[in-house]
Structures are given as C-alpha cells and as structure tokens.
Design a protein around this motif. Structure first.
Motif, PDB file in Angstrom:
ATOM      1  N   ARG A 229      -4.137   0.433   6.948  1.00  0.00           N
ATOM      2  CA  ARG A 229      -5.209   0.868   7.538  1.00  0.00           C
ATOM      3  C   ARG A 229      -5.801   2.123   6.354  1.00  0.00           C
ATOM      4  N   ASP A 230      -4.878   2.911   5.912  1.00  0.00           N
ATOM      5  CA  ASP A 230      -5.401   3.957   5.117  1.00  0.00           C
ATOM      6  C   ASP A 230      -5.326   3.670   3.565  1.00  0.00           C
ATOM      7  N   PHE A 231      -4.417   2.753   3.313  1.00  0.00           N
ATOM      8  CA  PHE A 231      -4.524   2.294   1.721  1.00  0.00           C
ATOM      9  C   PHE A 231      -5.937   1.877   1.240  1.00  0.00           C
ATOM     10  N   PRO A 232      -6.748   0.910   2.102  1.00  0.00           N
ATOM     11  CA  PRO A 232      -8.019   0.452   1.790  1.00  0.00           C
ATOM     12  C   PRO A 232      -9.084   1.606   1.896  1.00  0.00           C
ATOM     13  N   ARG A 233      -8.867   2.582   2.923  1.00  0.00           N
ATOM     14  CA  ARG A 233      -9.694   3.533   3.027  1.00  0.00           C
ATOM     15  C   ARG A 233      -9.750   4.622   1.839  1.00  0.00           C
ATOM     16  N   LEU A 234      -8.529   4.949   1.456  1.00  0.00           N
ATOM     17  CA  LEU A 234      -8.372   5.814   0.247  1.00  0.00           C
ATOM     18  C   LEU A 234      -8.859   5.163  -0.994  1.00  0.00           C
ATOM     19  N   LEU A 235      -8.506   3.827  -1.110  1.00  0.00           N
ATOM     20  CA  LEU A 235      -9.141   3.194  -2.533  1.00  0.00           C
ATOM     21  C   LEU A 235     -10.685   3.135  -2.303  1.00  0.00           C
ATOM     22  N   ALA A 236     -11.111   2.966  -1.104  1.00  0.00           N
ATOM     23  CA  ALA A 236     -12.737   3.029  -0.842  1.00  0.00           C
ATOM     24  C   ALA A 236     -13.179   4.310  -1.289  1.00  0.00           C
ATOM     25  N   LEU A 237     -12.445   5.340  -1.015  1.00  0.00           N
ATOM     26  CA  LEU A 237     -12.947   6.910  -1.452  1.00  0.00           C
ATOM     27  C   LEU A 237     -13.020   6.927  -2.879  1.00  0.00           C
ATOM     28  N   TRP A 238     -11.877   6.420  -3.496  1.00  0.00           N
ATOM     29  CA  TRP A 238     -11.834   6.439  -4.976  1.00  0.00           C
ATOM     30  C   TRP A 238     -12.719   5.755  -5.569  1.00  0.00           C
TER      31      TRP A 238
END
Length: 359
Positions: free
Chosen positions: A310-319
C-alpha cells in the motif's frame, strides 16, 4: 555472481567474491537482479553485532531491481518486472497478520536466520533479514517484491524499500501527526531526514532536528526542519520554541541517552516514537511516578508500521508530485566492491544515504 560477504561479526572488511550463487527461487519466491542497494545503518548494526546476524552473510536489505525468475505459485510477477524490495514481508496467516499488524510479522525474517540464501562452493551464506542486497542477485518471498512502474529510478525505489518508508511511516502511520503539531526528530541520517519530510508532509508547524553533527543541520533544514540543535543545545532552544515540550519525539538513534532525551523533550501527554533499532542489551529506566503523572506514550515504529504494497505506491506518488525529495537524499553512488567503505562512512556529516549501483 559477485557479492560482498561478511565472515566474522565485527570485521569491518567485507570479502568481495565472484563465486557466489543465489539459492532458489523455490515455490512462492522471486529471484531478482539487484540494480540498486541502499546502505542502511541497520547493516552496520548487523556487522557489529548490535542486531543478530548469522554468518557468513551477505548484508543489505534496502534494494530495487528486476525480476529474473519466479518460483511455482507466483503468477502475478514475470521476468523483466521492476520491483522494490520489502524486507519485512507478511506471511498473511500468523496472529499478527490476522490482526492487521502486518508490520509485526516476523515469519519470513526469522526464516532468514536459519535458511541460507546464497552459496559459494560448499559454503552456505545467509542473507540479512532473509535478503542480502549487497550482491548482484537475491531471492525474496513473493510478498517481499513490490512491483513499481518502469520509469521509477532503481535508486529511488531502493530508498523507498527501507529508509523512506521507515521515516515517513513513523510520522504518518505510527504517530499520526496532525497539521499544526510539533515534532522533534533525534538523529538526522537517512531515516531521520525521511521523518523530517514526513512531518512536513503531515503539516507539522514546528519540526526540530537534533544531531550531534552540526554539518547535518543544514541538510535537515533543506528537507523541512524549522529548527536545528545539537543535543546540548536542545534544552535551551526548546525553552524558546516549545516550552511545554513537543507533541511527538522520534528517536531514530535508539540508545538509552537519546531515548531519555526524547522523553524529556516531549510534553506531558505527548508521544515518544522509537524508530531506530537499538541493542538488545541496552536498558532505559523510567519510574512508575513519571510514567503515571507525565502521561506520555512510548511506542515502537517497526518499518514505519507500513504495509509496503500500500505505502510504496503512495510514497512514489508523493515523489512524482515533487512533495517528497528522495533523489536529494542520495549523497553517494558506489560500486559493490565499495560496500565496506560505505558502511564505514555511516555517521559522517556529509552522508544522508549511499546507494550501491550494479550496472
């Protein structure tokens, strides 16, 4: 293939070998070509014996690469897929997983202490946390590989695999910092800088960065800190900025002295979050009186309480949106044969995160 092998706990010199083979993949496993491996302080802790690690071993757990081969039962990944490594994969069936506490599942990590991941002739070699990313290839459980888009740089994905997720997750998932809260982060290496960025993303009004190395203070401000201090300066500066104490204190170093510092810097009713992996033999004393009347909470944040899928895609979206600076955290890019030098450089003022690149 080549790999950096640790033969003896405490030996700062890694053995760079080209006769290592990776074992597997077995059923439910994925074999990866490691393209980038971050150098985390936990790797140094394992080398020095602060974290348990059977030897001989290939260190490294923060990585990204390409799928080479999948084992039986893996039908949602294929050779050529780009993935970030989740070093703490959930088994899905233990009591923690059934409670929704996937980040507390130790099934696959504990298996890594008894099941070798590599071999060199008759020599069986373990992988740190069941991984071993200081090598050209590695094998992980299916849950340990998170598919990412092909245009995400390997080095960015590698940092998301541990340091960024741990630091940002401690703020967002564990502490649940709210807009306007006040935060102090003790330790401004890679995870600490990620926590500072997490506090900025969460809308914290005051973000105090504390580190013994003054050279890190400038970097901390660049990533979002509103104030910086050495441990000796913290008390006086806190009296000016946040006299009642901070809402949340994040101890990224996790030694007895820093945990007491975090406790003292937190307001009554506030929260102390232990982010760093301290030594098992270290102890910290708190009296029943202060625990009762201070009303503070001490909570651990293993891997940022994250669900990596769940969190890897969210962090990459913020990046992607320019709100999470991962590229700027990379201080040095090195070769695999420089892994020992990279571990030795941890803690120096000019290092936030180092990445080993396998061309």
């Amino acid at each position: 293939m080549r790999a950096a092998v640790l033969h003896t706990i405490g030996d700062e010199k890694l053995d760079i070998r080209d006769d290592v083979t990776v074992l597997g993949p077995g059923p439910g496993e994925v074999r990866l070509r490691v393209r980038a491996a971050g150098v985390c302080h936990s790797d140094l802790s394992a080398l020095r014996g602060a974290l348990p690690q059977p030897v001989p071993a290939v260190l490294g757990h923060e990585a990204a690469g390409d799928v080479i081969e999948v084992g039986d039962g893996v039908d949602d990944l294929a050779p050529g897929d780009r993935v970030a490594v989740n070093w703490l994969p959930a088994c899905g069936v233990c009591t923690h997983c059934r409670r929704g506490e996937d980040h507390l599942c130790m099934t696959h990590v504990m298996a890594g202490y008894v099941i070798p991941r590599f071999a060199a002739g008759d020599l069986q070699i373990f992988g740190m946390a069941g991984c071993g990313s200081f090598a050209e290839e590695m094998v992980v459980p299916r849950a340990g590989a998170v598919k990412i888009d092909d245009d995400v740089p390997y080095e960015v994905a590698a940092l998301v695999g541990c340091g960024v997720t741990t630091g940002v997750g401690a703020v967002i998932n564990t502490a649940r910092v709210r807009p306007g809260d006040s935060v102090v982060v003790i330790g401004c290496g890679g995870v600490g800088i990620a926590a500072i960025q997490g506090a900025r993303l969460a809308g914290a009004a005051h973000i105090m960065a504390v580190d013994t190395v003054p050279a890190r203070h400038e970097a901390a401000r660049r990533f979002g800190a509103t104030h910086t201090a050495t441990p000796d300066e913290l008390g006086d500066l806190q009296a000016e900025v946040m006299p009642e104490g901070f809402d949340h204190a994040f101890d990224v170093v996790a030694v007895p002295q820093t945990l007491r510092t975090a406790w003292s810097a937190t307001r009554r009713g506030g929260q102390v979050v232990v982010v760093g992996a301290g030594r098992a033999e270290d102890t910290v004393e708190f009296s029943p009186f202060e625990l009762l009347f201070e009303g503070k909470t001490i909570i651990g944040s293993l891997y940022g309480s994250a669900d990596p899928h769940r969190d890897f895609p969210r962090l990459l979206a913020l990046w992607r949106a320019g709100r999470l600076d991962i590229d700027g955290m990379i201080s040095r890019r090195l070769r695999l044969d420089q892994a020992g030098d990279a571990l030795a450089a941890l803690g120096s003022g000019d290092v936030i995160r180092q990445v080993i690149i396998n061309d």
